[in-house]
Design an enzyme around this catalytic site. Structure first.
Site, short mmCIF file in Angstrom:
data_model
loop_
_atom_site.label_atom_id
_atom_site.label_comp_id
_atom_site.label_asym_id
_atom_site.label_seq_id
_atom_site.Cartn_x
_atom_site.Cartn_y
_atom_site.Cartn_z
N GLY A 10 -14.40 52.66 -25.05
CA GLY A 10 -15.86 52.51 -25.15
C GLY A 10 -16.39 51.47 -24.18
O GLY A 10 -17.29 50.70 -24.51
N VAL A 44 -16.96 43.12 -16.43
CA VAL A 44 -17.62 43.00 -15.13
C VAL A 44 -18.05 44.41 -14.73
O VAL A 44 -17.80 45.38 -15.45
CB VAL A 44 -16.67 42.41 -14.05
CG1 VAL A 44 -16.54 40.92 -14.20
CG2 VAL A 44 -15.31 43.09 -14.11
N SER A 50 -27.34 53.27 -5.39
CA SER A 50 -28.68 53.79 -5.66
C SER A 50 -28.64 55.15 -6.36
O SER A 50 -29.58 55.51 -7.06
CB SER A 50 -29.48 53.90 -4.36
OG SER A 50 -28.90 54.87 -3.53
N LYS A 75 -31.46 46.02 -6.95
CA LYS A 75 -30.56 45.83 -5.83
C LYS A 75 -31.03 46.73 -4.68
O LYS A 75 -30.92 47.95 -4.77
CB LYS A 75 -29.13 46.22 -6.25
CG LYS A 75 -28.15 46.26 -5.10
CD LYS A 75 -26.77 46.65 -5.56
CE LYS A 75 -25.84 46.84 -4.38
NZ LYS A 75 -24.52 47.36 -4.81
N GLY A 357 -17.33 51.35 -8.57
CA GLY A 357 -16.66 51.73 -9.82
C GLY A 357 -17.53 52.66 -10.67
O GLY A 357 -17.06 53.71 -11.15
N GLY A 450 -20.13 59.45 -0.95
CA GLY A 450 -21.26 58.60 -1.30
C GLY A 450 -21.85 57.82 -0.13
O GLY A 450 -23.00 57.42 -0.21
C1 LIG Z 1 -13.51 42.28 -10.80
C2 LIG Z 1 -14.22 43.57 -10.95
C3 LIG Z 1 -15.55 43.69 -10.52
C4 LIG Z 1 -16.20 44.92 -10.62
N1 LIG Z 1 -17.48 45.03 -10.15
C5 LIG Z 1 -18.08 46.24 -10.17
C6 LIG Z 1 -19.39 46.40 -9.69
O1 LIG Z 1 -20.05 45.45 -9.27
N2 LIG Z 1 -19.92 47.65 -9.71
C7 LIG Z 1 -19.25 48.72 -10.19
O2 LIG Z 1 -19.78 49.84 -10.15
N3 LIG Z 1 -18.03 48.58 -10.72
C8 LIG Z 1 -17.43 47.39 -10.72
N4 LIG Z 1 -16.20 47.24 -11.26
C9 LIG Z 1 -15.62 48.38 -11.97
C10 LIG Z 1 -16.25 48.50 -13.35
O3 LIG Z 1 -16.08 47.29 -14.05
C11 LIG Z 1 -15.62 49.62 -14.14
O4 LIG Z 1 -15.61 50.77 -13.35
C12 LIG Z 1 -16.40 49.90 -15.39
O5 LIG Z 1 -16.64 48.74 -16.12
C13 LIG Z 1 -15.68 50.90 -16.25
O6 LIG Z 1 -14.63 50.33 -16.91
P1 LIG Z 1 -13.86 51.24 -17.96
O7 LIG Z 1 -14.83 51.72 -18.98
O8 LIG Z 1 -13.08 52.27 -17.20
O9 LIG Z 1 -12.80 50.25 -18.61
P2 LIG Z 1 -12.95 49.02 -19.65
O10 LIG Z 1 -14.23 48.31 -19.52
O11 LIG Z 1 -11.69 48.24 -19.49
O12 LIG Z 1 -12.97 49.72 -21.08
C14 LIG Z 1 -11.79 50.17 -21.70
C15 LIG Z 1 -12.10 50.60 -23.11
O13 LIG Z 1 -10.93 51.18 -23.67
C16 LIG Z 1 -10.74 50.64 -24.97
N5 LIG Z 1 -9.32 50.69 -25.31
C17 LIG Z 1 -8.27 50.24 -24.61
N6 LIG Z 1 -7.12 50.43 -25.28
C18 LIG Z 1 -7.47 51.04 -26.43
C19 LIG Z 1 -6.74 51.50 -27.57
N7 LIG Z 1 -5.41 51.37 -27.66
N8 LIG Z 1 -7.42 52.07 -28.58
C20 LIG Z 1 -8.77 52.23 -28.53
N9 LIG Z 1 -9.50 51.81 -27.48
C21 LIG Z 1 -8.85 51.22 -26.46
C22 LIG Z 1 -11.29 49.23 -24.90
O14 LIG Z 1 -11.60 48.74 -26.20
C23 LIG Z 1 -12.53 49.47 -24.04
O15 LIG Z 1 -13.58 49.91 -24.86
C24 LIG Z 1 -15.54 46.03 -11.20
C25 LIG Z 1 -14.24 45.89 -11.67
C26 LIG Z 1 -13.57 44.69 -11.54
C27 LIG Z 1 -12.16 44.59 -12.02
#
Ligand SMILES: Cc1cc2nc3c(=O)[nH]c(=O)nc-3n(C[C@H](O)[C@H](O)[C@H](O)COP(=O)(O)OP(=O)(O)OC[C@H]3O[C@@H](n4cnc5c(N)ncnc54)[C@H](O)[C@@H]3O)c2cc1C
Length: 512
Positions: A10, A44, A50, A75, A357, A450
């Site tokens: 989530g 993060v 855009s 932005k 991301g 993109g």
């Molecule tokens: C340093 C950094 C800077 C970034 N800056 C940008 C930016 O400026 N712009 C941009 O577009 N993107 C950026 N990104 C990328 C962006 O953060 C991610 O693409 C975005 O937040 C999506 O993350 P996610 O949902 O894939 O993963 P996460 O946010 O890690 O979410 C994972 C989810 O899985 C759940 N989960 C994990 N294990 C289990 C389990 N066993 N059971 C149930 N649930 C579980 C967690 O609870 C959580 O809800 C950045 C990334 C990093 C590392």
């Protein structure tokens, strides 16, 4: 029919996927999302592209409603500082180059422009808006680029025709919560539980995800949004992860959420400031800034990185604790295997430079809807999906490598090594071409990723890869129209700077 989907995770990826599936398929597809309270989101991901505007429009969400709830800001582009010459900056804006008599204004700039001043100041309006911290909207809500607002509607990335002039900064956690509200109101079942594993049949297809307290969750299609851990796609389906460390070595980040002393002093852009062993982002939200140092631990330790970051930020961050993050840079060999699809960090990530991301997530969701399977699970749908998401990541990877190859600074071991580091096939040829003449749509990465040719040229010219002369053809042409366009652009920029409110002033008006 495939009519039930289980999403694990989530974060931004999970809730964007759940919301979009509801907007696309309504009640014809049942969606369950399970997220763990024990495993936190990455925390993060605050700057966007855009094109994210298409996502919120597709959901039917009004910016004036959701943006304040996400502590958001505007932005207009990215400001690169110190990448080539200390103290200098240039912008990579969300603004295509104007075309005069068949050639872009950048080409005409090579012939007619003032080379003692940066190219971006003479070829884009956005540069002036950024330097003067303007909002892209007037106080009555109208957009500075007349007529664009109403044309996007419920469109997708593939249907994009016009360049929307801005993206958003937002608090990623708040956006996830906002989208969770949107999705659950439309029938998405939210389960707060820890997934402990999956059940698979003899062919390796997932039949259920096991949870600690809620029993087995079952569906037809399973979407892995578990972030870098890749709980389903790597651990259960056995996708192999291909690291990009050989060409993009940054593997860590340290982030701070910094209160902004003067809230009004709000930039309408992301900053990307070169540091000793990487670069630092600054992302202004409504009342605070998000900042972080992206670096390679081959060159600097986490403690040294935090100290360098704190020194750059100053006393405003004294009481703020740092979030140290390890980044998995690369992508899986496949995003879709059998009945499991990975979206978000579980599939790929190429470091935060250029904020891609969330763009990858949006692109993957749109492609999933386009390639949505039925009970026959046509393997060609999965193969096409995999090809498209793969190519988007590869194109962005190339574009990012170009930033490091183009940067002129060589003052630390990190920046020296960037010059001799391996590059993906094609990048060095593109840099060589760009030294001779500007790139066009056939000389940039050829598949959709993109970034258009104007972005490649804006980065090259900003970093200092500048052809000595314009293409010879220009010298056989009458420059009158181009001169007129440069003068018109300058007048438009001055008028916009005078008429638009500051970024903060406009946002304050919709935050009331
Ligand atoms: C340093 C950094 C800077 C970034 N800056 C940008 C930016 O400026 N712009 C941009 O577009 N993107 C950026 N990104 C990328 C962006 O953060 C991610 O693409 C975005 O937040 C999506 O993350 P996610 O949902 O894939 O993963 P996460 O946010 O890690 O979410 C994972 C989810 O899985 C759940 N989960 C994990 N294990 C289990 C389990 N066993 N059971 C149930 N649930 C579980 C967690 O609870 C959580 O809800 C950045 C990334 C990093 C590392």
């Amino acid at each position: 029919m495939i009519n039930s989907v289980v999403i694990v995770g989530g974060g931004t990826a999970g809730w964007m996927t759940a919301s979009y599936l509801k907007a696309a398929f309504s009640d014809r597809v049942q969606v369950t999302l399970v997220e763990s309270e024990k495993v936190s989101r990455i925390g993060v991901g605050e700057a966007t592209f855009s094109t994210v505007r298409h996502f919120f429009d597709f959901l039917g969400l009004d910016e004036a409603d959701w943006l304040p709830k996400a502590a958001g800001g505007y932005k207009l582009g990215i400001r690169f500082e110190n990448w080539s010459i200390p103290g200098e900056h240039f912008y990579h804006p969300f603004e295509r180059l104007r075309v005069v008599d068949g050639f872009s204004l950048a080409e005409w700039w090579l012939e007619l422009g003032d080379r003692s001043k940066p190219f971006d100041q003479q070829c884009f309006i956005t540069t002036a808006l950024c330097d003067n911290k303007r909002s892209p909207r007037m106080l009555d809500g109208s957009l500075f680029v007349a007529g664009l607002d109403g044309t996007l509607g419920k469109s997708t990335l593939a249907e994009q025709r016009a360049q929307f002039p801005y993206a958003y900064h937002f608090d990623a956690d708040k956006v996830a919560e906002y989208l969770a509200g949107y999705a659950t109101q439309r029938g998405v079942r939210r389960v707060l539980d820890n997934v402990t594993g999956v059940e698979q049949d003899e062919r390796g297809w997932i039949t259920a995800v096991r949870t600690e307290a809620s029993g087995d969750l079952t569906g037809d299609l399973y979407i892995d949004c578990t972030g870098f851990r890749g709980l389903l796609i790597n651990q259960a389906m056995g996708a192999s992860f291909e690291s990009f460390a050989d060409v993009l070595p940054n593997n860590r980040a340290v982030a701070l959420r910094v209160p902004r002393e003067n809230a009004n002093d709000m930039d309408p852009y992301t900053s990307a400031i070169a540091m000793n062993a990487g670069w630092r982002w600054n992302i202004p939200l409504f009342r605070r800034d998000g900042t972080g140092y992206v670096y390679s631990d081959e060159f600097i330790s986490p403690e040294e990185a935090e100290a360098e970051l704190r020194a750059a930020v100053g006393p405003a961050a004294d009481d703020v604790s740092a979030n140290h993050i390890r980044m998995r840079i690369g992508r899986n060999d496949r995003a879709w295997i059998n009945n499991c699809v990975a979206i978000g960090l579980s599939y790929a990530f190429v470091e935060p430079l250029e904020s891609t991301g969330i763009f990858f997530i949006q692109h993957a969701i749109e492609q999933l809807v386009r390639h949505f399977p039925d009970e026959n699970w046509d393997p060609q749908l999965a193969a096409d999906f995999n090809g498209r998401v793969h190519r988007v990541v590869e194109g962005v990877k190339e574009f990012l490598v170009l930033h490091y190859k183009g940067a002129q600074r060589e003052d630390t071991p990190y920046w020296k090594e960037a010059k001799v580091r391996k590059a993906p096939d094609g990048v060095l040829e593109r840099v060589a071409t760009a030294s001779s003449h500007l790139l066009d749509s056939e000389t940039i990465f050829p598949h959709y990723h993109g970034f258009e040719q104007y972005s490649w040229n804006a980065m090259n010219l900003g970093l200092g890869i500048i052809p000595e002369k314009a293409r010879p053809a220009i010298r056989h042409m009458d420059p009158a129209n181009a001169r007129q366009e440069f003068a018109k652009l300058k007048a438009e920029a001055d008028a916009m700077v005078a008429a638009l409110p500051s970024c903060y002033e406009y946002l304050a008006s919709i935050n009331d």
